[in-house]
Structure formats: C-alpha cells, structure tokens
Design an enzyme around this catalytic site. Structure first.
Site, PDB file in Angstrom:
ATOM      1  N   LYS A   1      -3.293  -2.277  -8.909  1.00 61.72           N
ATOM      2  CA  LYS A   1      -3.137  -1.081  -8.081  1.00 61.72           C
ATOM      3  C   LYS A   1      -4.478  -0.365  -8.035  1.00 61.72           C
ATOM      4  CE  LYS A   1       0.235   2.645  -7.407  1.00 61.72           C
ATOM      5  NZ  LYS A   1       1.443   3.294  -7.989  1.00 61.72           N
TER       6      LYS A   1
ATOM      7  N   ASP B   1      11.319   8.897  -8.460  1.00 58.03           N
ATOM      8  CA  ASP B   1      11.130   8.160  -7.207  1.00 58.03           C
ATOM      9  C   ASP B   1      11.851   6.816  -7.274  1.00 58.03           C
ATOM     10  OD1 ASP B   1      10.229   7.834  -4.616  1.00 58.03           O
ATOM     11  OD2 ASP B   1       8.286   7.011  -5.210  1.00 58.03           O
TER      12      ASP B   1
ATOM     13  N   SER C   1       0.840  -1.196   0.000  1.00 61.05           N
ATOM     14  CA  SER C   1       0.000   0.000   0.000  1.00 61.05           C
ATOM     15  C   SER C   1       0.870   1.238   0.000  1.00 61.05           C
ATOM     16  CB  SER C   1      -0.932  -0.002   1.222  1.00 61.05           C
ATOM     17  OG  SER C   1      -0.188   0.019   2.425  1.00 61.05           O
ATOM     18  N   GLY C   2       0.311   2.333  -0.498  1.00 61.01           N
ATOM     19  CA  GLY C   2       1.007   3.615  -0.532  1.00 61.01           C
ATOM     20  C   GLY C   2       0.133   4.696   0.066  1.00 61.01           C
TER      21      GLY C   2
ATOM     22  N   SER D   1      -2.915   4.618  -2.598  1.00 58.41           N
ATOM     23  CA  SER D   1      -3.353   3.399  -3.267  1.00 58.41           C
ATOM     24  C   SER D   1      -2.978   2.167  -2.465  1.00 58.41           C
ATOM     25  CB  SER D   1      -2.720   3.313  -4.660  1.00 58.41           C
ATOM     26  OG  SER D   1      -1.310   3.206  -4.538  1.00 58.41           O
TER      27      SER D   1
END
Length: 399
Positions: free
Chosen positions: A80, A173, A59-60, A63
């Site tokens: 996702k 990133d 998880s982020g 999302s």
C-alpha cells in the site's frame, strides 16, 4: 619464497576472496547499494527495499495498492503506497492509527502488516497478500453466496471483529470491499485506515466509513459508540452476502440517510427464518438493542459452525532462540539459510521499519499458515475416517 612474503600474502588474500561466497541476503544488500538496474527500478517505482513491485491491485482516496514479491523469500505481498506530499494532518493521523492497529492484531482472519518503508515522498505498508481479491467483487460478479459459504465466511469476520474489539480497536469501515479472499472460503478483514483505539464506552464523533454501511447514529449530530457501529456494518455485510444486494439503497446520500434512519428494508422470502432473525437482531435502530458478538456466535443460524481463534504466537520479532515455538524456530532456520543476520537474544531494536523484521514476519506467517492448513487437513481426514467407520459399523449391525 617464504610464507610471510608480500607476494604470498597477496595470493592468499585473492584465494580467500574467491572462496568467499556471498549469502543471498548479502547479494540483495549489495544490489540495493551498488546495482544501477536497482537504482533505475527504484526511480521508476518498480522496486522498494527488498520488494519488486508488480501490477496494481486497487486504489483509494489517499493510496494505491500493488502486488509485490520479496526478493529473498519469493513470497507475494500487497504494498500500500501513500504519497506523503499529498497527506493533510487528518489523513496522517489516520495513517498512524492504521499502522498502530495492524501492529496489535494477530488473528488468522485479519490482514497482517509485515513492514513499513518510508522515503522522502512515499510511505509503503508491506502487507499480507490475498490472491482472491475483494469479497464485494465476487458477489457483484457471481451473485449471492450459498448459505454454507456465507456461514463459514461470516464466522471468520465475526471472529476477526471480536479480536479487534478485545484489543479496543474499532474498525469503522467494515464492508465487503475491505474483506479479502485468500483461499477457498477463507477471508481476511483489512484496510484499517479509519480504525481507532477506543474502549467500549468511549464516545466518538468522527463520521467514518461508507454511507450504505453506516449505522443510524452516525447520521445524527451526536456521539456514537464504536462497537455498535461495527456490529451494524456486520449486519449489512451479512445481508449483502445472503441476498447479493444492499438492504438500504437510494439515489442520493440524503435519501439513503432517511432510509437508514427509518430502518425499513425488504427481507427476501428465500432466506431461512433463523437467518432473517439474526439480521433483524443486528440491524436494530437503537444501538444497545443490537445483538452482541457473543449473541451472534450463539444464534441458531450458526449452530455447529466454528469461529477461528487468535494466533497462539504474537512474537512479531525474532525471539530468543531458547523461547521459540516450532513455527518460530523454522522461520529462524529459514532466515539463517538465506544469510539474514539474527541476534540469538531478543533484539529489542527491531521494529516494523526493519527489513529483517519484515522478512521474519513474512516467513513466520507462511509457516503458521502451512501448519494451520495441515491441522485442517488432519481434522478433515479424521472426520472422514470416523464417518466411514460408523457407516461400516451400522452395516454390520444390520447384517
């Protein structure tokens, strides 16, 4: 009773109905539209489109990722999931860039995007599944990688980043958490949520990424150039792989910022000199002084290593059957066996939001990976045979 009587016609119609067997594709579509069990799974978040959703993968901030299985092809995918109702305008722009970036990339070491599914409240990105998890987890659990393993993985990341930059895509990133293991010493760079499309000299101002991987210029109130930021992160990643720890560490972001701006870090004695040299040439405080990707490829530490090339085929939709290469033709045949309707010409209406496009991409990618693995095995067998032959020749000469 004549053959044209109503009874005869009714019987014939019943017999024809019995004889007509649904294709796998038709069965799945029928279940999607009419099956109560499917409707319940959809409501409970257990299914979307052609995919059944399984366990969580991660998880982020905006999302979560689940493993999925394509109902027709049985291939595993990563799904996702974004909650659209919680996305602000800025996050929506990042999401749009993520989809756009992934659509442009065709490299064996970048995560593939297969399909996008949108509902009233959710957006689903159907992507390539890497069953080995994150590179960061492997290093955190098992410790630093061997020199041999690091070289092989690092070359793949360099090749993937080079492919991105040639497409004017800046990742922004790059870190071990966004490098995914998909096989023995095979990795995929993913998570393009902070990516952007920019030329080499385009000035960028948005701070993106993880602070431990951030280039010095990101901490200054000024613009930065995307490729240099990605290359700095590449150097941090290399250091992490060969040492098992980060070069810049601090208890607070403020102290971390000061450490990065000073450019002071410890280089372990156990590292080979040519590896130390490469790290130092990448982690240069002045962006233009950093090694370019081409210089990294030619460095002594990586001599003898290979860098994976871009995918030969970029047909992300079923092409005209007369223009298919071997893998594309095999993918079309596979879909036809499943009963998936394909246009014999180029179907320009198909896009990333089409379930047929998604199915085609999944099957095509599987065929491409199978061919790639076969080619690698053939090369390894040929190299092994050559070594044995040379060895025998030397023995005979000595005798």
């Amino acid at each position: 009773m004549t053959t044209d009587s109503p009874v005869t016609k009714a019987v014939a119609q019943i017999e024809n109905t019995k004889l007509k067997v649904q294709t796998p594709y038709e069965k799945v579509c029928d279940n999607i539209n009419n099956d109560e069990g499917y409707a319940q799974d959809l409501a409970q978040g257990k299914r979307i489109g052609f995919y059944s959703l399984r366990e969580d993968l991660g998880s982020g901030n905006f999302s979560r990722v689940k493993m999925g299985v394509h109902t027709l092809t049985k291939d595993k995918v990563a799904v996702k999931i974004y909650n659209k109702l919680k996305l602000d305008a800025k996050t929506q722009r990042f999401l749009s860039r993520e989809i756009s970036s992934m659509e442009k990339l065709h490299h064996p070491n970048t995560v593939r995007l297969y399909e996008v599914i949108e509902t009233f409240s959710k957006l689903y990105l159907i992507m390539e599944f890497a069953n080995g998890g994150e590179l960061s987890s492997k290093i955190s659990t098992e410790g630093k990688l061997s020199q041999k393993t690091t070289k092989r993985i690092f070359c793949q990341i360099v090749a993937a980043l080079d492919h991105m930059h040639k497409k004017n895509i800046i990742h922004r990133d790059l870190k071990a958490e966004n490098v995914f293991i998909s096989g023995l010493c095979v990795v995929k760079v993913g998570d393009f949520g902070f990516s952007t499309c920019a030329s080499f000299d385009t000035a960028l101002t948005t701070f993106c990424g993880s602070p431990p991987y951030a280039a010095p210029e990101l901490f200054k109130d000024d613009y930065y150039l995307g490729p240099y930021v990605d290359i700095w992160a590449l150097g941090i990643l290399l250091y992490f792989m060969v040492t098992g720890v980060m070069p810049f560490r601090a208890e607070t972001v403020g102290k971390l910022k000061k450490s990065i701006l000073n450019g002071l870090y410890i280089m372990p004695d156990f590292l080979p000199d040519n590896c130390k040299y490469l790290i130092r040439k990448i982690l240069q405080l002045i962006p233009k002084n950093r090694f370019t990707l081409e210089q990294i490829k030619r460095c002594k530490w990586l001599q003898g290593e290979t860098f994976p090339l871009d995918e030969a085929s970029c047909n992300t939709h079923p092409p005209n059957i007369d223009l298919c290469n071997e893998e594309e033709l095999e993918a079309r045949c596979c879909l036809e066996e499943l009963g998936v309707p394909l246009d014999n010409g180029t179907n320009t209406t198909m896009d990333v939001r089409s379930k047929i496009t998604g199915t085609y991409r999944i099957v095509l990618h599987r065929k491409q990976k199978e061919k790639s693995e076969l080619d690698i095995n053939l090369l390894q067998n040929e190299a092994s045979y050559t070594r044995k032959k040379n060895t025998k020749s030397k023995v005979c000469t000595i005798l």
